[in-house]
Scaffold this motif. Structure first.
Motif, short mmCIF file in Angstrom:
data_model
loop_
_atom_site.label_atom_id
_atom_site.label_comp_id
_atom_site.label_asym_id
_atom_site.label_seq_id
_atom_site.Cartn_x
_atom_site.Cartn_y
_atom_site.Cartn_z
N VAL A 144 -18.16 -3.62 3.80
CA VAL A 144 -18.91 -3.77 2.56
C VAL A 144 -17.92 -3.78 1.40
O VAL A 144 -16.96 -3.00 1.37
CB VAL A 144 -19.96 -2.65 2.38
N VAL A 145 -18.13 -4.70 0.47
CA VAL A 145 -17.32 -4.79 -0.74
C VAL A 145 -18.18 -4.32 -1.90
O VAL A 145 -19.26 -4.88 -2.14
CB VAL A 145 -16.84 -6.23 -0.99
N VAL A 146 -17.73 -3.29 -2.60
CA VAL A 146 -18.40 -2.80 -3.80
C VAL A 146 -17.61 -3.31 -5.00
O VAL A 146 -16.47 -2.91 -5.21
CB VAL A 146 -18.50 -1.27 -3.81
N THR A 147 -18.21 -4.21 -5.75
CA THR A 147 -17.51 -4.84 -6.86
C THR A 147 -18.21 -4.51 -8.17
O THR A 147 -19.39 -4.17 -8.19
CB THR A 147 -17.45 -6.37 -6.66
N GLY A 148 -17.48 -4.62 -9.28
CA GLY A 148 -18.06 -4.32 -10.58
C GLY A 148 -16.98 -4.20 -11.63
O GLY A 148 -15.78 -4.28 -11.33
N LEU A 149 -17.39 -3.98 -12.87
CA LEU A 149 -16.45 -3.87 -13.99
C LEU A 149 -15.62 -2.61 -13.89
O LEU A 149 -15.99 -1.65 -13.19
CB LEU A 149 -17.22 -3.87 -15.31
N ALA A 150 -14.52 -2.60 -14.60
CA ALA A 150 -13.72 -1.38 -14.69
C ALA A 150 -14.57 -0.26 -15.27
O ALA A 150 -15.29 -0.46 -16.24
CB ALA A 150 -12.50 -1.62 -15.58
N GLY A 151 -14.50 0.91 -14.64
CA GLY A 151 -15.25 2.05 -15.14
C GLY A 151 -16.68 2.12 -14.64
O GLY A 151 -17.43 2.99 -15.06
N ALA A 152 -17.07 1.22 -13.72
CA ALA A 152 -18.45 1.24 -13.22
C ALA A 152 -18.70 2.38 -12.25
O ALA A 152 -19.86 2.65 -11.91
CB ALA A 152 -18.77 -0.09 -12.55
N GLY A 153 -17.67 3.04 -11.80
CA GLY A 153 -17.85 4.17 -10.88
C GLY A 153 -17.85 3.76 -9.42
O GLY A 153 -18.46 4.44 -8.59
N LYS A 154 -17.15 2.68 -9.09
CA LYS A 154 -17.14 2.19 -7.71
C LYS A 154 -16.54 3.22 -6.76
O LYS A 154 -17.13 3.54 -5.72
CB LYS A 154 -16.34 0.88 -7.65
N THR A 155 -15.37 3.73 -7.11
CA THR A 155 -14.71 4.69 -6.23
C THR A 155 -15.51 5.98 -6.13
O THR A 155 -15.63 6.56 -5.04
CB THR A 155 -13.29 4.98 -6.76
N ALA A 156 -16.08 6.44 -7.25
CA ALA A 156 -16.86 7.68 -7.22
C ALA A 156 -18.07 7.54 -6.31
O ALA A 156 -18.38 8.44 -5.52
CB ALA A 156 -17.30 8.05 -8.64
N LEU A 157 -18.77 6.41 -6.40
CA LEU A 157 -19.94 6.19 -5.55
C LEU A 157 -19.55 6.21 -4.08
O LEU A 157 -20.17 6.93 -3.27
CB LEU A 157 -20.59 4.85 -5.90
N VAL A 158 -18.54 5.43 -3.72
CA VAL A 158 -18.17 5.32 -2.31
C VAL A 158 -17.65 6.64 -1.78
O VAL A 158 -17.95 7.05 -0.64
CB VAL A 158 -17.13 4.19 -2.13
N THR A 159 -16.86 7.35 -2.58
CA THR A 159 -16.33 8.65 -2.15
C THR A 159 -17.45 9.64 -1.89
O THR A 159 -17.45 10.36 -0.87
CB THR A 159 -15.35 9.20 -3.20
N HIS A 160 -18.43 9.71 -2.81
CA HIS A 160 -19.58 10.61 -2.59
C HIS A 160 -20.33 10.22 -1.33
O HIS A 160 -20.68 11.09 -0.51
CB HIS A 160 -20.52 10.54 -3.80
N TRP A 161 -20.60 8.94 -1.17
CA TRP A 161 -21.40 8.49 -0.04
C TRP A 161 -20.69 8.76 1.28
O TRP A 161 -21.30 9.26 2.24
CB TRP A 161 -21.71 7.01 -0.21
N LEU A 162 -19.39 8.46 1.36
CA LEU A 162 -18.65 8.71 2.59
C LEU A 162 -18.55 10.21 2.89
O LEU A 162 -18.61 10.62 4.05
CB LEU A 162 -17.25 8.11 2.50
N SER A 163 -18.42 11.03 1.86
CA SER A 163 -18.36 12.48 2.06
C SER A 163 -19.67 13.00 2.61
O SER A 163 -19.70 13.89 3.47
CB SER A 163 -18.01 13.19 0.75
N GLU A 164 -20.78 12.44 2.14
CA GLU A 164 -22.10 12.87 2.62
C GLU A 164 -22.30 12.51 4.09
O GLU A 164 -23.04 13.19 4.80
CB GLU A 164 -23.19 12.21 1.78
#
Length: 802
Positions: free
Chosen positions: A169-189
């Motif tokens: 899965v590719v999570v794309t978006g503007l700088a500052g959209a929180g892409k890394t934060a979202l994926v990190t939270h989801w993978l941790s869960e």
């Protein structure tokens, strides 16, 4: 679920399945109802009330396995089962033993039988626990809101992909959209769904300074393979990618490739197996990855209500009192989590500022609303400028200096050295307070205990502030202090990890900077690993600035980084720069060190011809200078390349010449290591008697010198040689002793542990004990599974022949 959770589920089913009127049973029935939507056959696995005890336990085991399988593919089952286990995990069994009757208690293996004929033998297993699975995800942030719809998309990729297809899965978006934060939270869960670990790499897709850019996939593959325990990484992206796919086949592994630039950069890093998951974040859409089966998901700004909630974490009641102004702030921030978080931090540090005033500042900053609507970059620049202007003077100066340093990690000792050489007694405390201000303003991220980094969007801004607002003299002074700190702390790490490598004629650098304190080998190696990019950045800066002596000295002092962590690409680049710098500085000793140390990196990369050329240059210099020790080092290197290429007569000649030179100057450690090489050469030629003689002498000398690790390696080789030569008892005794050494203490090495196990298997096979041989081969195979795929194939052949 992980194996331990599978056992916990089985224990809970056995414990609560006997009382079908209990709350636990009712809750289990609801779990089974949830699973029926995925697989109606699961409920039929419940044992009937009249089943025999042994049949009941078999049924519970079958049900536990089926529920575990469903949970790994279905998010609803995973959630329901996790919740049920959390509430109904039975207490652990008593550790006091099994009560037989009265006061009798049995411990350890036991047998209950009527008649026994012959003997009973208990064999201790030869396998050892696997190393902990890597968990490399960045720390999750506490200020995380909403994203429920985006999480559901990720859940669909995890559970809805066809069984034979790769999950990407590719999570794309503007700088500052929180892409890394979202994926990190989801993978941790969902960590339990990836028991073999999480791997993380920042691909540097949007670095815009001259000295950095997108990270080559070969560099990332090397780091991933090392993290999984592979000790011999081939040169080149294609063979590394092939090895990566082999090592990760059948692993339940999640890989986060952060900040990617192009599909071509990502493609060699894909797992290519349905048991794992690859998540890519990028400001670009990377639509080319759709051909590889990727699902591309665009991450937009937060919903307005959630963005206002995030703003309120710093604005508090003011956000509630001015709802219209709050909505205007989040609109001007593009509802991007980073921009809203920065605005929230501004309200936090200015408790008397109104939300309306903040909205007015954002509206009239350099970033106009029109620019915001195009790509969002101006909003980030405006927010960063505003955050910077609100900083106290000390924090603003530190922010500028951090942007100028050629590193991606900062710690307090480094920053203290950059500011004043680290010599002010309370400088570390003062800097800690300044760093906290930057953290609170969301201009800095904490990546580990005392380790910080500037966000990808923030770092160019900090550099621009440094270039615009720091005088040239101040910039040069800060960079000089940073290089001196790298020199001082690298020297400290070298003295701990490889004290024999120190150049005697060179003074220890550190007169102008205080080194970071390093408590021991583990801490020294961790510092080198954490700051490897910063050390390389310092070497590059020295080469660019013409600081030639510092360039080659820092490369030389970083020897334990190259020797122990083996970053092949950095090893070769650093020594190319160091060699040129040593020549420009006129240092003959430095030039010789760069040639011999750099040749080892080339040799490890499989560039034998170039490595030999460097060794020959070093040898010519050493002969001209009359440096016997350096002549021996160069000849030993040439001999090792010849041995690896199976040019045995040539290797033997080089090693014999090396031995004579080292004996002539009384270099005892070098003499012992050369005898080991001669023993390996004799073994390769089938001359077991000569191999044993060389290795016995080497072992005795290394023992006298208290070189424990090197002696243990020699003992393992000697044991193998003796066994091959018919001295089975002594050979096995030495192999077992070496095996104990490689499993504990300062000689610990999984690679050499595996070699000992394989050789013990060979010894068992030669004495006609196929069962013992198989046990050792299987144990070695378990270790080599992630260390050396070629060894796994060899062991598979041995097992088939038994």
């Amino acid at each position: 679920m992980e194996a331990s959770r599978l056992e916990a589920l089985y224990s809970a089913l056995v414990a609560y399945g006997t009382d079908r009127n209990s709350p636990a049973w009712d809750a289990l029935a609801r779990v089974l109802k949830t699973t029926s939507g995925t697989d109606e056959a699961v409920a039929r696995l419940l044992p009937p009330d009249e089943a025999a005890p042994e049949d009941t336990h078999t049924a519970w085991r079958r049900l536990a396995r089926e529920l575990d399988r469903l949970a790994s593919h279905d998010a609803g089952t995973d959630h329901a089962l996790t919740h049920w286990l959390r509430r109904h995990t039975p207490p652990p069994p008593s550790a006091t033993g099994n009560v037989i009757g009265g006061n009798s208690v049995l411990h350890g293996p036991s047998v209950q039988a009527r008649d026994i004929h012959g003997g009973i033998h208990f064999h201790a297993g030869t396998e050892r626990p696997r190393s902990p699975a890597p968990r490399q995800l960045p720390p999750v942030t506490a200020r995380f809101v909403d994203r429920e719809a985006d999480r559901r998309v990720l859940d669909e990729v995890r559970t809805g992909t066809a069984a034979h297809a790769s999950r990407i899965v590719v999570v794309t978006g503007l700088a500052g959209a929180g892409k890394t934060a979202l994926v990190t939270h989801w993978l941790s869960e969902h960590a339990s769904g990836f028991p073999d670990g999480h791997l993380y790499a920042d691909l540097g897709g949007h670095a815009d300074d001259e000295d950095s850019g997108p990270v080559p996939p070969g560099t990332v593959l090397e780091a991933f393979l090392v993290a999984l325990g592979v000790q011999s990484v081939p040169a080149g992206t294609a063979p590394r990618s092939a090895l990566w796919r082999s090592v990760t086949s059948e692993l339940r592994l999640a890989v986060l490739l952060d900040n990617a630039f192009t599909a071509a950069q990502v493609r060699p890093l894909l797992l290519g197996t349905p048991t794992g998951l690859t998540v890519v974040t990028s400001r670009n859409s990377l639509t080319g990855l759709r051909a590889d089966g990727a699902r591309v998901h665009r991450l937009d700004g937060l919903p307005a209500e959630s963005a206002v909630e995030l703003l309120a974490t710093g604005g508090g009641a003011r956000v509630t009192q001015e709802p219209a102004a709050a909505r205007e702030v989040v609109r001007l921030c593009g509802r991007l989590p980073l921009a809203v978080g920065l605005a929230s931090a501004q309200l936090a540090v200015r408790p008397h500022r109104s939300v309306s005033a903040l909205a007015d500042s954002l509206a009239h900053g350099d970033g106009a609303v029109g620019t915001l609507r195009v790509d969002g970059e101006a909003v980030m620049r405006t927010a960063l400028d505003l955050s910077y202007e609100l900083l106290p003077d000390a924090s603003a100066m530190l922010y500028r200096l951090m942007g100028l340093l050629p590193t991606d990690r900062h710690d307090l000792f480094m920053l203290a050295a950059v500011l004043d050489g680290g010599r002010t007694p309370d400088s570390a405390h003062q800097i800690d307070m300044t760093v906290q201000t930057l953290l609170e303003a969301n201009l800095l991220e904490e990546t580990g205990p005392g380790i910080h980094r500037l966000h990808d969007v923030v770092r160019p801004h900090a550099r621009r502030m440094g270039e615009e607002r720091e005088e040239r003299a101040s910039r040069d002074r800060s960079l000089r202090r940073y290089v001196d700190w790298c020199l001082a702390t690298s020297a400290a790490a070298e003295s701990i990890l490889t004290p024999s490598h120190r150049m005697r004629e060179e003074a220890t650098p550190g007169d102008t900077a205080i080194a970071t304190p390093l408590a021991g080998p583990e801490e020294a190696l961790l510092w080198l690993d954490t700051h490897r990019n910063g050390i390389m950045g310092a070497i590059r800066h020295c080469a660019h600035a013409g600081w030639h002596t510092s360039c080659w000295r820092l490369t030389d002092l970083a020897w334990p980084l190259f020797l122990r962590l083996r970053p092949t690409d950095l090893w070769i680049e650093a020594h190319r720069l160091g060699l040129e710098a040593a020549r420009r500085s006129g240092s003959r000793p430095g030039e010789g060190r760069m040639l011999t140390s750099g040749a080892i990196g080339l040799r490890n990369a499989g560039r034998y011809e170039e490595a030999c050329d460097w060794y020959r240059q070093a040898l010519d210099m050493a002969v001209a200078d009359g440096d016997v020790r350096q002549q021996a080092q160069s000849l030993s290197g040439l001999g090792h390349v010849s041995l690896l290429a199976l040019r045995l007569d040539e290797a033997r000649a080089h090693f014999e010449h090396t031995l004579r030179l080292r004996e002539s100057i009384g270099y005892r450690r070098g003499v012992a290591l050369t005898r080991r090489r001669l023993g390996e050469t004799a073994l390769a030629a089938g001359d077991l008697a000569s191999a044993a003689r060389y290795l016995r002498d080497a072992s005795a000398e290394l023992a006298a010198l208290e070189e424990t690790y090197e002696q243990t390696r020699v003992e393992a080789l000697l044991g193998h040689v003796l066994d091959l030569g018919g001295e089975h008892d002594e050979g096995v005794r030495r192999l077992r002793g070496a095996l104990r050494g490689f499993r504990e203490g300062g000689s610990r090495s999984e690679h050499w542990e595996g070699r000992c196990l394989e050789w013990l298997g060979t010894a068992a096979e030669s004495r006609g004990d196929p069962a013992d041989a198989a046990a050792h081969y299987e144990a070695a195979r378990t270790l080599f599974r992630q260390l050396d795929p070629a060894a796994v194939e060899r062991l598979d052949d041995r097992l088939r022949r038994l």
